[in-house]
Design a protein around this motif. Structure first.
Motif, PDB file in Angstrom:
ATOM      1  N   ARG A 105      11.451   0.281   2.577  1.00  0.00           N
ATOM      2  CA  ARG A 105      12.051   0.394   3.908  1.00  0.00           C
ATOM      3  C   ARG A 105      11.437   1.555   4.687  1.00  0.00           C
ATOM      4  O   ARG A 105      11.294   1.487   5.905  1.00  0.00           O
ATOM      5  N   ARG A 106      11.092   2.614   3.983  1.00  0.00           N
ATOM      6  CA  ARG A 106      10.502   3.789   4.612  1.00  0.00           C
ATOM      7  C   ARG A 106       9.183   4.126   3.923  1.00  0.00           C
ATOM      8  O   ARG A 106       9.022   3.871   2.731  1.00  0.00           O
ATOM      9  N   PRO A 107       8.232   4.692   4.652  1.00  0.00           N
ATOM     10  CA  PRO A 107       6.959   5.086   4.048  1.00  0.00           C
ATOM     11  C   PRO A 107       7.166   6.068   2.898  1.00  0.00           C
ATOM     12  O   PRO A 107       8.086   6.897   2.933  1.00  0.00           O
ATOM     13  N   ILE A 108       6.321   5.971   1.886  1.00  0.00           N
ATOM     14  CA  ILE A 108       6.462   6.812   0.703  1.00  0.00           C
ATOM     15  C   ILE A 108       5.505   8.002   0.763  1.00  0.00           C
ATOM     16  O   ILE A 108       4.519   7.997   1.498  1.00  0.00           O
ATOM     17  N   ASP A 109       5.821   9.032  -0.016  1.00  0.00           N
ATOM     18  CA  ASP A 109       4.904  10.143  -0.252  1.00  0.00           C
ATOM     19  C   ASP A 109       4.203   9.848  -1.566  1.00  0.00           C
ATOM     20  O   ASP A 109       4.851   9.697  -2.606  1.00  0.00           O
ATOM     21  N   LEU A 110       2.882   9.759  -1.524  1.00  0.00           N
ATOM     22  CA  LEU A 110       2.116   9.269  -2.666  1.00  0.00           C
ATOM     23  C   LEU A 110       1.200  10.344  -3.235  1.00  0.00           C
ATOM     24  O   LEU A 110       0.473  11.012  -2.499  1.00  0.00           O
ATOM     25  N   THR A 116      -8.663   6.093   0.429  1.00  0.00           N
ATOM     26  CA  THR A 116      -9.213   5.552   1.668  1.00  0.00           C
ATOM     27  C   THR A 116      -8.932   4.064   1.807  1.00  0.00           C
ATOM     28  O   THR A 116      -8.697   3.560   2.912  1.00  0.00           O
ATOM     29  N   GLY A 117      -8.944   3.372   0.668  1.00  0.00           N
ATOM     30  CA  GLY A 117      -8.749   1.924   0.703  1.00  0.00           C
ATOM     31  C   GLY A 117      -7.303   1.489   0.755  1.00  0.00           C
ATOM     32  O   GLY A 117      -7.015   0.294   0.828  1.00  0.00           O
ATOM     33  N   LEU A 118      -6.384   2.428   0.722  1.00  0.00           N
ATOM     34  CA  LEU A 118      -4.969   2.067   0.743  1.00  0.00           C
ATOM     35  C   LEU A 118      -4.547   1.567   2.117  1.00  0.00           C
ATOM     36  O   LEU A 118      -4.886   2.154   3.141  1.00  0.00           O
ATOM     37  N   SER A 119      -3.823   0.491   2.123  1.00  0.00           N
ATOM     38  CA  SER A 119      -3.247  -0.017   3.371  1.00  0.00           C
ATOM     39  C   SER A 119      -1.815  -0.419   3.064  1.00  0.00           C
ATOM     40  O   SER A 119      -1.547  -1.486   2.556  1.00  0.00           O
ATOM     41  N   GLY A 120      -0.922   0.497   3.300  1.00  0.00           N
ATOM     42  CA  GLY A 120       0.463   0.230   2.972  1.00  0.00           C
ATOM     43  C   GLY A 120       1.371   1.290   3.545  1.00  0.00           C
ATOM     44  O   GLY A 120       0.943   2.149   4.333  1.00  0.00           O
ATOM     45  N   MET A 122      20.448   0.832 -11.646  1.00  0.00           N
ATOM     46  CA  MET A 122      19.399  -0.161 -11.399  1.00  0.00           C
ATOM     47  C   MET A 122      19.662  -0.935 -10.114  1.00  0.00           C
ATOM     48  O   MET A 122      18.728  -1.241  -9.363  1.00  0.00           O
ATOM     49  N   ILE A 123      20.918  -1.266  -9.867  1.00  0.00           N
ATOM     50  CA  ILE A 123      21.268  -1.953  -8.623  1.00  0.00           C
ATOM     51  C   ILE A 123      20.944  -1.054  -7.431  1.00  0.00           C
ATOM     52  O   ILE A 123      20.373  -1.492  -6.422  1.00  0.00           O
ATOM     53  N   ASP A 124      21.295   0.222  -7.548  1.00  0.00           N
ATOM     54  CA  ASP A 124      21.016   1.173  -6.468  1.00  0.00           C
ATOM     55  C   ASP A 124      19.520   1.333  -6.242  1.00  0.00           C
ATOM     56  O   ASP A 124      19.089   1.619  -5.115  1.00  0.00           O
ATOM     57  N   TRP A 125      18.725   1.168  -7.281  1.00  0.00           N
ATOM     58  CA  TRP A 125      17.273   1.313  -7.148  1.00  0.00           C
ATOM     59  C   TRP A 125      16.695   0.257  -6.206  1.00  0.00           C
ATOM     60  O   TRP A 125      15.660   0.478  -5.569  1.00  0.00           O
ATOM     61  N   LEU A 126      17.345  -0.874  -6.082  1.00  0.00           N
ATOM     62  CA  LEU A 126      16.862  -1.954  -5.223  1.00  0.00           C
ATOM     63  C   LEU A 126      17.089  -1.677  -3.736  1.00  0.00           C
ATOM     64  O   LEU A 126      16.452  -2.292  -2.882  1.00  0.00           O
ATOM     65  N   LYS A 127      17.989  -0.743  -3.422  1.00  0.00           N
ATOM     66  CA  LYS A 127      18.415  -0.544  -2.040  1.00  0.00           C
ATOM     67  C   LYS A 127      17.336   0.000  -1.102  1.00  0.00           C
ATOM     68  O   LYS A 127      17.335  -0.346   0.091  1.00  0.00           O
ATOM     69  N   TRP A 166      13.858  -6.562   1.005  1.00  0.00           N
ATOM     70  CA  TRP A 166      13.401  -7.713   0.239  1.00  0.00           C
ATOM     71  C   TRP A 166      13.264  -8.958   1.111  1.00  0.00           C
ATOM     72  O   TRP A 166      14.086  -9.220   1.976  1.00  0.00           O
ATOM     73  N   ALA A 167      12.198  -9.690   0.851  1.00  0.00           N
ATOM     74  CA  ALA A 167      11.978 -10.952   1.558  1.00  0.00           C
ATOM     75  C   ALA A 167      12.829 -12.045   0.916  1.00  0.00           C
ATOM     76  O   ALA A 167      13.303 -11.907  -0.217  1.00  0.00           O
ATOM     77  N   GLY A 168      13.025 -13.127   1.635  1.00  0.00           N
ATOM     78  CA  GLY A 168      13.799 -14.240   1.103  1.00  0.00           C
ATOM     79  C   GLY A 168      13.061 -14.932  -0.027  1.00  0.00           C
ATOM     80  O   GLY A 168      11.834 -14.882  -0.116  1.00  0.00           O
ATOM     81  N   GLY A 169      13.811 -15.567  -0.894  1.00  0.00           N
ATOM     82  CA  GLY A 169      13.191 -16.330  -1.977  1.00  0.00           C
ATOM     83  C   GLY A 169      13.037 -15.579  -3.285  1.00  0.00           C
ATOM     84  O   GLY A 169      12.639 -16.177  -4.290  1.00  0.00           O
ATOM     85  N   ILE A 170      13.331 -14.286  -3.297  1.00  0.00           N
ATOM     86  CA  ILE A 170      13.230 -13.523  -4.537  1.00  0.00           C
ATOM     87  C   ILE A 170      14.503 -13.707  -5.354  1.00  0.00           C
ATOM     88  O   ILE A 170      15.610 -13.565  -4.837  1.00  0.00           O
ATOM     89  N   GLU A 171      14.337 -14.037  -6.624  1.00  0.00           N
ATOM     90  CA  GLU A 171      15.472 -14.236  -7.517  1.00  0.00           C
ATOM     91  C   GLU A 171      15.704 -12.983  -8.356  1.00  0.00           C
ATOM     92  O   GLU A 171      14.760 -12.393  -8.872  1.00  0.00           O
ATOM     93  N   VAL A 172      16.963 -12.611  -8.476  1.00  0.00           N
ATOM     94  CA  VAL A 172      17.342 -11.512  -9.367  1.00  0.00           C
ATOM     95  C   VAL A 172      18.247 -12.080 -10.451  1.00  0.00           C
ATOM     96  O   VAL A 172      19.307 -12.617 -10.158  1.00  0.00           O
TER      97      VAL A 172
END
Length: 314
Positions: free
Chosen positions: A26-31, A74-78, A169-174, A178-184
């Motif tokens: 949801r938000r950009p990460i620090d990598l 340099t090659g990262l696009s995300g 683990m549930i909180d980790w998903l928040k 998520w796009a539609g069609g993903i099964e948990v």
């Protein structure tokens, strides 16, 4: 979220990077990208001294590693907010954990090599060590068989245990969109000791019925939280005499791409049982594995253990 990505010259490392950046943050990460340079263990048999050109060798390896991580960066696009590269000299396992501690990482991502038991022993020691000893959540990306590409994320299996780690683990998903069609798949393995006599089982039937009811209610409450994120869900209570093996079989049978398993430092007994299960899954699963931990709990447990040791010594 601050993420540490292990980097080397392998295709599996590239697959791990692709997998990480495909996650819908949801938000950009620090990598932080880390590539450790391993000093060669070479000693002259005549003088028992290190070769004089060892420093030059390490300098050349460091330069090659710097070029590699910079090329990766340099090659990262995300969804990357900030990016730092690290090229420490030393054991990759130790250096990765050290950088994770110093950077206060929320997640470590590594590529796993090999699918056979022998390949994992010979080539997967770094990912195994880091995942086992890390104080924070660790994602081991295992590419598809006969491929260096990480699979698309379509099916996630969450291994429930009835402990507080389930909610974690549930909180980790928040933090993800998520796009539609993903099964948990919410899966609880009910440990069954098949060697008990039938009369003992009958005496324990009332307890077992109550146990099933509680397990099902707990799982359904977590399912509601997952569905609120717009994810499709399935729930399964599965009996088995080996928790780790049953989880791996379930993931294989249902074609799951990622298995999430909780781990905790809340107590010695919990660490023994969860540790053995997570380690088994890590070594035998054919899909990627995410071990979810609370780094703050781990840090507090580590400090408490150190204080206890210090008190015992004095």
């Amino acid at each position: 979220m601050r993420v540490l990505l292990a980097n080397d010259s392998s295709q599996h490392s590239k697959a791990a990077a692709d997998y990480l950046l495909s996650l819908p943050f949801r938000r950009p990460i620090d990598l932080d990208i880390v590539s450790a340079v391993v000093p060669p263990m070479m000693i002259d048999s005549g003088t028992m001294l290190m070769p004089t050109d060892l420093g030059l060798f390490i300098d050349e390896e460091c330069e090659a590693a710097k070029q590699r991580v910079e090329q990766t960066a340099t090659g990262l696009s995300g969804p990357v907010h900030s990016l730092q590269t690290h090229v420490p000299v030393g054991s990759p396992s130790t250096e990765l954990l050290k950088v994770a501690e110093e950077s206060d990482a929320d997640l470590i991502v590594l590529g796993a090599v090999g699918h056979s038991a022998l390949e994992r022993v010979l080539l997967g020691s770094i990912s195994d060590y880091v995942a086992t000893h890390s104080g924070t959540s660790t994602l081991i990306v295992r590419p598809l068989r006969e491929s260096s590409e990480a699979p698309a994320l379509r099916k996630i299996v969450i291994a429930l245990s009835g402990r507080p780690e389930d909610q974690r683990m549930i909180d980790w998903l928040k933090p993800f969109k998520w796009a539609g069609g993903i099964e948990v798949h919410l899966v609880r393995i009910l440990h069954v000791n098949s060697f008990y006599r039938q009369d003992i089982r009958q005496k324990a039937s009332e307890f077992w019925t109550d146990y099933l009811k509680q397990a099902n209610e707990h799982m359904l409450s977590l399912e509601s939280a997952v569905q609120e994120m717009g994810l499709d869900t399935e729930t399964h209570l599965v009996e088995g005499d080996h928790i780790g093996e049953t989880l791996v079989e379930y993931a294989d049978e249902h074609g799951c791409d990622l298995m999430m398993i909780g781990d905790s430092d809340s107590g010695l007994l919990t660490r023994v049982f969860l540790g053995s299960t997570s380690r088994y899954v890590l070594r035998h699963a054919h899909c990627s594995v995410l071990i979810v931990r609370d780094k703050h709990d781990h840090r507090e447990a580590k400090q408490a253990a150190a204080a206890k040791t210090h008190a015992a010594a004095h």
